[in-house]
Every structure is written in structure tokens, then in C-alpha cells.
Design a protein around this motif. Sequence first.
Motif, PDB file in Angstrom:
ATOM      1  N   ARG A 450       8.751  69.723  75.944  1.00  0.00           N
ATOM      2  CA  ARG A 450       8.852  68.795  76.474  1.00  0.00           C
ATOM      3  C   ARG A 450       9.271  67.916  75.905  1.00  0.00           C
ATOM      4  O   ARG A 450      10.845  67.583  77.233  1.00  0.00           O
ATOM      5  CB  ARG A 450       7.709  68.597  76.413  1.00  0.00           C
ATOM      6  N   ALA A 451      10.043  67.792  74.495  1.00  0.00           N
ATOM      7  CA  ALA A 451      10.395  66.664  74.006  1.00  0.00           C
ATOM      8  C   ALA A 451      11.970  67.127  74.148  1.00  0.00           C
ATOM      9  O   ALA A 451      13.033  65.893  74.549  1.00  0.00           O
ATOM     10  CB  ALA A 451      10.256  66.387  72.561  1.00  0.00           C
ATOM     11  N   ALA A 452      12.369  67.896  74.104  1.00  0.00           N
ATOM     12  CA  ALA A 452      14.061  68.757  74.816  1.00  0.00           C
ATOM     13  C   ALA A 452      14.406  67.837  75.637  1.00  0.00           C
ATOM     14  O   ALA A 452      15.407  67.902  76.053  1.00  0.00           O
ATOM     15  CB  ALA A 452      14.272  69.967  73.993  1.00  0.00           C
ATOM     16  N   ALA A 453      13.010  68.562  77.001  1.00  0.00           N
ATOM     17  CA  ALA A 453      12.917  68.242  78.224  1.00  0.00           C
ATOM     18  C   ALA A 453      13.665  66.457  78.143  1.00  0.00           C
ATOM     19  O   ALA A 453      14.966  65.970  79.101  1.00  0.00           O
ATOM     20  CB  ALA A 453      12.711  68.453  79.808  1.00  0.00           C
ATOM     21  N   ARG A 454      12.807  65.917  77.827  1.00  0.00           N
ATOM     22  CA  ARG A 454      12.903  64.235  78.116  1.00  0.00           C
ATOM     23  C   ARG A 454      14.050  63.741  77.204  1.00  0.00           C
ATOM     24  O   ARG A 454      15.307  63.535  77.611  1.00  0.00           O
ATOM     25  CB  ARG A 454      11.137  63.509  77.376  1.00  0.00           C
ATOM     26  N   ALA A 455      14.465  64.767  76.305  1.00  0.00           N
ATOM     27  CA  ALA A 455      15.944  64.141  75.247  1.00  0.00           C
ATOM     28  C   ALA A 455      16.959  64.198  76.318  1.00  0.00           C
ATOM     29  O   ALA A 455      18.134  64.034  76.758  1.00  0.00           O
ATOM     30  CB  ALA A 455      16.044  65.021  74.057  1.00  0.00           C
TER      31      ALA A 455
END
Length: 527
Positions: A450-455
Motif C-alpha cells: 500500500r505504501a509503495a503504491a502511494r509513493a
Amino acid sequence: MSRLDTSGDDYRARRAAMLAKLAELDAEHARAVAGGGPKYVERHRARGGLLARERIELLVDPDSAFLELSPLAGWGTEFPVGASVVTGIGVVEGVECVIVANDPTVRGGSTNPWTLRKTLRAADIALANRLPLINLVESGGADLPTQKEIFIPGGRVFRNLTRLSAAGIPTVALVFGSSTAGGAYVPGLSDHVVMVRERAKVFLGGPPLVKMATGEEAEEEALGGAEMHARVSGLADHLADDEHDALRIGRRIVRNLNHRRAGPAPGPVREPRHDADELLGIVPEDLRIPFDPREVIVRIVDGGEFDEFKPLYGTSLVTGWARLHGHPVGILANARGVLFSEESQKAAQFIQLANQARTPLVFLQNTTGYMVGTDYERGGIVKHGSMMINAVANSTVPHLTVVMGASYGAGNYGMCGRAYDPRFLFTWPSAKSAVMGPAQLAGVLSIVGRAAARARGQDYDEAGDAAMREMVERQIEAESLPFFLSGRLYDDGVIDPRDTRTVLGLCLSAVGNAPVPEPAGFGVFRM
Ligand code: COA
């Protein structure tokens, strides 16, 4: 004293779940015992051969215990369960010996990657505990289709043989059949060699290979038969008339080894006061529910007597002294799964005390690892966990580990998991081991994703995430189960909880063949 309510519903449910797992275990053991299956077993018998387990039975003292090791090796792989070799500790003429018997009914007894691991493990046990090693040889050598996995590391099998001998630990080879190519170095590097007339075939290259290499038309018996080796080459010390004769000669060889135990003799043995059968009803099926390991301890130690150390401090870890089959032991057992700073410090102190007294340690694992969170990090959980791991890693007294329940995260290390070289490690069918629990692992992957997608400025695929989590959870769960882990040789076997005392007693007895080790020099403790 026991507080176990053996009439309650919890107990009955736990017992039923354990019995169901034990039925599965029996079925898997039966697969190993079946070897190559009826077709190959019958063919082998028709040729007059005894099965690997029959050979062992005739070699060991009548009615003595045989502690089989790694019976599930190869489980869950493309190779048959048991990995075409039987290994264990048996008593021959009163001497505990490591026995390695090829199973010629499984692909000609050839060595696959799991056979290799199992064989290497057996040699490590012989070396660490100073037990004579007896090889019952009948093998087609390397499993040729998987030679890339075995050829290079497999050299260690032969190196081990001569290093055992150099350490003054006797090695014996009884050759029942084929022992070709690399296999020829098993008799070549053993202290004592027996070959069975008309059956043993020992050569560097068989007739086809000789033909290819030199053009010579060689005949098997003249090239490497038992008779030739006994009369001409001198590779065989004894020529046996048949298999029974070879086993008789093998026993005679061990009798003449004049082997002496170097460790302390055990004291008198007292049975526990509670019935071992009750060990079936202690571990909950859901490992998130804690259980009191004292209920296990009182059912496995002499007289049920356990002298607890620091009972009021660091109460998630139980530590204390007892005797097991007359051997003094220190026991560390997880009580509520999580290890905090106090438990870690208590463990480090206790391990040092055991080393001062030269007392072997038994680790009973049910741990979800060291506590995480801001308060705990500020309190120095990394430092304190490291202290415990330092103590375990550098302790020189013999360690025995039993995984009763959970074995997650660095708790596996601090409680003397496989990488910390306990002399023996056994698992209960209720055990589970992984870097973390399946749900936690899937959850971590999801948060990271999720964090990677947001980044990247992308929307997160929620449906994909749910599917991923389910798949990962299932995979990690399957990979954390005892059969799977035993198949990969991460333990020495999955045992019935009722046999724990017997198995640990046999291990402590085996351990007593080696002298008490030198005192430990611990690493720098970060205080
Ligand atoms: N690698 C892989 N499979 C092997 C094998 C090996 N080294 N040795 C035997 N097998 C297999 C055979 O292919 C056969 O499989 P199948 O029944 O599915 O056809 C099965 O094991 C039994 O072998 P078989 O030859 O029928 O048994 P046997 O008892 O008559 O003979 C041997 C046993 C070991 C003497 C003979 O198989 C042999 O000479 N094997 C090759 C030995 C060799 O040169 N090894 C090189 C090692 S570096």
C-alpha cells in the motif's frame, strides 16, 4: 504440582486435536517404512536381501531402543518420504552408535539432495557426541538426475568419515550390495570394512565405465567383488558369507572397539508422578491461547520435581533445574509466548549458571518472538534479546530443543532453534515455525504494498490485496507445519508428546558419550 483439569472440555478438545495430528504422523511414518513400495521390496527380498530396517534390527542389541532420526526427510518434495536412507542411534554390544542404512528399494538406494542432508546430519551427530558410525551400504551412488545438487556438497560425506576417524571415533562399513563410484570411498575411508560374498560390489567404475574409459572388458566380480577385496585388494577386512553373517561380524567389531563413555554417568532414575498420556491434552490447537509449560515439565522430569529459578521475575519464561532419566538438566520453557527484556535477561543469567555448573540445557519452545513496540524498544528489547541470543550461541553445554507450539521470529533463535546447533531438536505435531505468523506476514506485505503504491502515486488494488493476503497466508501456514519443516531437515524428527521423556533421555544418554565440553567464552554482552 499439576493444575491440569483432565476432565474439562478444553483438555478433551486439545487431546482430540493432538490425536488427529498423531494419526497423520503415523501415516507419514508408514510411507517412510514402506520404502520403494511393494514392487521393489519384493524384488529385493527375492534376491535374498534384508530391508534396511531389518538390517538395523539384527545389528542392535535385542530389545534395545532405536532412536530413528529424520524419518520424514524429503517430505513435500519430489522424492519419497524418508529419502532412501534410515538413520538413527542404536545400541550395539552396549555401545550407542549412529547407524546409517541405505534403503536399496528406493531408486537403488541412490543419494538424492535430502538423502545427503540426512546423511550429513547423522555424521554431525556422531562427531558432536563421539558416537561410532556404522554404515550399512547398498547404494547406487548419486541420484544422477539431481547430481548438480549433490555432487559437490556430497564430498563432505567422505570427508566426515575420515575426520571422525581422526577424532578417534570409530567408523564401520558393512557392505551388502553396490557401493560404486563415490560410494566406494565409504569402505575406503572407514576404519573397519565387512563385505558380503557375491553381493558386495565396490569399484570406482563399473564395467560399462571401465569399457568407456580404457576399453577393458571387465567382469563385475573380478572388478570389485567381496571375494576379490578380501583376498586381493585388501579393501575388505572381513568376508561375510551372507547378510546375517555380516551383521554378526559388525557386532563383533563394535565389541572390540573398547569404546568408553567420556561423560558423567547418570544418577538413579525416578518416573514422573503424572501420566505421560496427559501430555496430549496440554497444547491448544489455536497457538494464540497460552498454556503453562510446567504442566509439560512435571510429566517429563524425574519425580516431577522442578526447582524453579526466578519464578517471580520475567514470568513469560520458566527456568529451573531438574533431572531427566538421572541426568541433571536446566530447562527454559516459554510460558506466554512473548519474550520481554526481563525474560531475556533471566535466560542469559540462567544459561551462564548452567555453563558454570556444566549442566545440559533443555529448551521447550512456544514463542511468538521478542516484544515489539515503542516502549519496548526504548526499554532496550534489542539489547536484551541479543544478550539471550549471545548466551545461547556461545553456551558450550549440550542443548536439546523441543518445539511444542509456536516458534516464530527471533524467539526461534533465542530458544535454541536449528541454526543454534542444539545437539538434538525434536518437534511436536502441534508445532508451527516461521519468521512470523501467517496473518501478520500477509498483513505486513499488504502495508508495504500500500505504501509503495502511494509513493508511486497509484491507487491500491484492494481486491488484489485481499487475494494476495489469502494466498500468502495459506502458503506461510503450509510452510510452517512440522511435516514440511521436518522434510527439510530443520529438526531431527516429529515425535509423539508422550515419547518426549524417552526421546530426551536417549539424547542425554547419547550426549554423555562425549566429555563435558570446555567452559564457554561468551561474546561481549551489551548491557
Ligand atoms: N540415480 C538415479 N536413479 C537410480 C540410480 C542412480 N544412481 N541407481 C538406480 N536408480 C534407479 C533405477 O533407474 C531404477 O529405476 P526404475 O525402477 O524406475 O527403472 C531403480 O533405481 C532401481 O534400479 P535397478 O537398476 O533396477 O536396481 P538394481 O537393484 O538391479 O541395481 C544398482 C542397483 C545400484 C546396482 C544399479 O541401479 C546401478 O548400477 N545404478 C547406477 C550406479 C552408478 O553408476 N552410480 C553412479 C554414482 S556416481
